[in-house]
Design a protein around this motif. Structure first.
Motif, PDB file in Angstrom:
ATOM      1  N   UNK A 124      12.748  61.021  91.126  1.00  0.00           N
ATOM      2  CA  UNK A 124      12.505  62.454  91.226  1.00  0.00           C
ATOM      3  C   UNK A 124      12.856  63.011  89.842  1.00  0.00           C
ATOM      4  N   UNK A 125      13.972  63.719  89.731  1.00  0.00           N
ATOM      5  CA  UNK A 125      14.371  64.227  88.414  1.00  0.00           C
ATOM      6  C   UNK A 125      14.741  63.091  87.463  1.00  0.00           C
ATOM      7  N   UNK A 126      15.360  62.049  87.987  1.00  0.00           N
ATOM      8  CA  UNK A 126      15.755  60.893  87.166  1.00  0.00           C
ATOM      9  C   UNK A 126      14.711  59.791  87.337  1.00  0.00           C
ATOM     10  N   UNK A 127      13.966  59.539  86.268  1.00  0.00           N
ATOM     11  CA  UNK A 127      12.900  58.542  86.343  1.00  0.00           C
ATOM     12  C   UNK A 127      13.443  57.120  86.333  1.00  0.00           C
ATOM     13  N   UNK A 128      14.541  56.904  85.598  1.00  0.00           N
ATOM     14  CA  UNK A 128      15.110  55.579  85.488  1.00  0.00           C
ATOM     15  C   UNK A 128      16.037  55.527  84.291  1.00  0.00           C
ATOM     16  N   UNK A 129      16.249  54.349  83.755  1.00  0.00           N
ATOM     17  CA  UNK A 129      17.094  54.189  82.577  1.00  0.00           C
ATOM     18  C   UNK A 129      16.441  54.861  81.373  1.00  0.00           C
ATOM     19  N   UNK A 130      17.289  55.310  80.436  1.00  0.00           N
ATOM     20  CA  UNK A 130      16.762  55.933  79.219  1.00  0.00           C
ATOM     21  C   UNK A 130      16.345  54.903  78.183  1.00  0.00           C
ATOM     22  N   UNK A 131      16.903  53.697  78.275  1.00  0.00           N
ATOM     23  CA  UNK A 131      16.632  52.687  77.256  1.00  0.00           C
ATOM     24  C   UNK A 131      16.603  51.309  77.892  1.00  0.00           C
ATOM     25  N   UNK A 132      15.607  50.528  77.565  1.00  0.00           N
ATOM     26  CA  UNK A 132      15.522  49.121  77.955  1.00  0.00           C
ATOM     27  C   UNK A 132      14.940  48.344  76.776  1.00  0.00           C
ATOM     28  N   UNK A 133      15.256  47.054  76.718  1.00  0.00           N
ATOM     29  CA  UNK A 133      14.667  46.197  75.709  1.00  0.00           C
ATOM     30  C   UNK A 133      15.339  46.198  74.356  1.00  0.00           C
ATOM     31  N   UNK A 134      16.092  47.241  74.041  1.00  0.00           N
ATOM     32  CA  UNK A 134      16.802  47.317  72.771  1.00  0.00           C
ATOM     33  C   UNK A 134      18.179  46.677  72.916  1.00  0.00           C
ATOM     34  N   UNK A 135      18.818  46.283  71.799  1.00  0.00           N
ATOM     35  CA  UNK A 135      20.164  45.723  71.893  1.00  0.00           C
ATOM     36  C   UNK A 135      21.110  46.633  72.678  1.00  0.00           C
ATOM     37  N   UNK A 136      21.855  46.022  73.621  1.00  0.00           N
ATOM     38  CA  UNK A 136      22.774  46.784  74.456  1.00  0.00           C
ATOM     39  C   UNK A 136      22.142  47.342  75.712  1.00  0.00           C
ATOM     40  N   UNK A 137      20.938  46.885  76.050  1.00  0.00           N
ATOM     41  CA  UNK A 137      20.280  47.406  77.248  1.00  0.00           C
ATOM     42  C   UNK A 137      19.570  46.291  78.005  1.00  0.00           C
ATOM     43  N   UNK A 138      19.176  46.598  79.238  1.00  0.00           N
ATOM     44  CA  UNK A 138      18.486  45.644  80.102  1.00  0.00           C
ATOM     45  C   UNK A 138      17.176  45.204  79.461  1.00  0.00           C
ATOM     46  N   UNK A 139      16.903  43.901  79.472  1.00  0.00           N
ATOM     47  CA  UNK A 139      15.666  43.424  78.862  1.00  0.00           C
ATOM     48  C   UNK A 139      14.875  42.470  79.754  1.00  0.00           C
ATOM     49  N   UNK A 140      15.488  41.926  80.815  1.00  0.00           N
ATOM     50  CA  UNK A 140      14.818  40.894  81.619  1.00  0.00           C
ATOM     51  C   UNK A 140      15.584  40.746  82.924  1.00  0.00           C
ATOM     52  N   UNK A 141      14.917  40.327  83.982  1.00  0.00           N
ATOM     53  CA  UNK A 141      15.595  40.029  85.249  1.00  0.00           C
ATOM     54  C   UNK A 141      15.062  38.712  85.788  1.00  0.00           C
ATOM     55  N   UNK A 142      15.920  37.966  86.470  1.00  0.00           N
ATOM     56  CA  UNK A 142      15.512  36.685  87.046  1.00  0.00           C
ATOM     57  C   UNK A 142      16.059  36.560  88.466  1.00  0.00           C
ATOM     58  N   UNK A 143      15.209  36.005  89.328  1.00  0.00           N
ATOM     59  CA  UNK A 143      15.634  35.656  90.674  1.00  0.00           C
ATOM     60  C   UNK A 143      15.812  34.146  90.739  1.00  0.00           C
ATOM     61  N   UNK A 144      17.021  33.706  91.051  1.00  0.00           N
ATOM     62  CA  UNK A 144      17.301  32.289  91.284  1.00  0.00           C
ATOM     63  C   UNK A 144      17.165  32.050  92.780  1.00  0.00           C
ATOM     64  N   UNK A 145      16.210  31.225  93.143  1.00  0.00           N
ATOM     65  CA  UNK A 145      15.835  31.087  94.542  1.00  0.00           C
ATOM     66  C   UNK A 145      15.595  29.623  94.904  1.00  0.00           C
ATOM     67  N   UNK A 146      15.880  29.230  96.144  1.00  0.00           N
ATOM     68  CA  UNK A 146      15.641  27.848  96.565  1.00  0.00           C
ATOM     69  C   UNK A 146      14.170  27.536  96.802  1.00  0.00           C
ATOM     70  N   UNK A 147      13.323  28.583  96.867  1.00  0.00           N
ATOM     71  CA  UNK A 147      11.923  28.359  97.218  1.00  0.00           C
ATOM     72  C   UNK A 147      11.060  29.376  96.476  1.00  0.00           C
ATOM     73  N   UNK A 148      10.446  28.946  95.365  1.00  0.00           N
ATOM     74  CA  UNK A 148       9.636  29.840  94.540  1.00  0.00           C
ATOM     75  C   UNK A 148       8.472  30.437  95.328  1.00  0.00           C
ATOM     76  N   UNK A 149       7.753  29.592  96.053  1.00  0.00           N
ATOM     77  CA  UNK A 149       6.579  30.065  96.787  1.00  0.00           C
ATOM     78  C   UNK A 149       6.969  31.099  97.845  1.00  0.00           C
ATOM     79  N   UNK A 150       8.069  30.844  98.529  1.00  0.00           N
ATOM     80  CA  UNK A 150       8.532  31.782  99.563  1.00  0.00           C
ATOM     81  C   UNK A 150       8.945  33.113  98.940  1.00  0.00           C
TER      82      UNK A 150
END
Length: 263
Positions: A124-150
């Motif tokens: 709504x008023x807050x779209x999300x983080x102000x900064x990503x990808x730059x040093x000191x900010x979120x750049x990637x996410x990973x799911x560690x899972x027992x079943x990739x297809x699932x």
């Protein structure tokens, strides 16, 4: 890659729940140069980590009943209630039902069909983080899972994610991107749990990665501050130099200096 041009299904927020928000503030402040600002008395202790005045993460103190200290990744939803229903229909659960957050947006905490928690944020008023990808900010996410297809099937049914196999030393890497987006919008990956001894020991999870200038220096600083190094700084061909860290309260995350991308 992550950008602040957020689209449905892409990460748009990340926060840490911790047993000691004061201690966590000191830890991440010294590690990344973040400053913590309370969201106000009505926010129940929630606040924002900032880098150069831009919000890079959220944080709050949590109780044991709310689960162990952890980083939570949030994905953008155009309709939080519909996404929560889609999760239930796909065999997941809704630990925290959709709720409005002071006019800023609508959020929920969900869990996939293997029990891995994640969040959704309907802006709504807050779209999300102000900064990503730059040093000191979120750049990637990973799911560690027992079943990739699932996992791919579950998240496709909820968010419409598309997956692709990327050549990687030792095998293919399963990249994920929002529905209808091209390869430039890839924001993370699905990783076989068996391929990661550090995650196998604790079970399936989402892991947030933060960009840094010098992973070795961050590792040394984290140890000095009482953190635990789960994977020491290591070079991954075509990916970058990375490490996995656990803060003094048990929240796990990764740091990486991303390798320059070939044009």
């Amino acid at each position: 890659m992550l950008t602040t041009r957020f689209v449905n299904g892409a990460p748009n927020w990340v926060d840490v729940g911790t047993a000691d928000i004061g201690g966590a503030t000191s830890f991440y402040g010294a590690l990344f140069g973040w400053e913590f600002q309370s969201a106000g008395p009505e926010a129940g202790g929630y606040g924002f980590f900032q880098a150069g005045g831009r919000i890079v993460a959220g944080g709050m103190q949590t109780t044991p009943e709310q689960g162990p200290p952890a980083w939570t990744v949030y994905f953008q939803s155009g309709d939080a209630d519909a996404t929560a229903k889609a999760v239930e229909s796909a065999g997941g659960s809704v630990p925290v039902a959709p709720m409005d957050v002071m006019g800023q947006g609508r959020m929920a905490i969900l869990a996939d069909d293997t029990g891995v928690p994640f969040g959704i944020w309907q802006p709504a008023a807050r779209k999300g983080l102000d900064m990503v990808g730059d040093p000191g900010s979120l750049c990637w996410v990973e799911l560690y899972t027992p079943d990739i297809a699932r996992a791919a099937a579950f998240y496709d049914s909820v968010f419409g994610w598309e997956t692709s196999a990327e050549p990687f030393p030792g095998g293919d890497y399963t990249s994920i991107n929002p529905a209808g987006a091209d390869e430039s919008a890839v924001f993370g990956g699905l990783v076989p749990l068996a391929d990661s001894p550090t995650e196998s020991a604790s079970g399936p999870c989402w892991l947030a990665w933060f960009e840094v200038e010098d992973p070795d220096a961050v590792v040394a600083k984290a140890q000095e501050l009482g953190g635990r190094i789960r994977v020491p700084a290591t070079d991954e061909a075509g990916v970058g130099r990375l490490a996995k860290i656990e803060d003094p309260y048990g929240a796990r995350f990764g740091v990486i200096k991303t390798a320059p991308q070939e044009s």
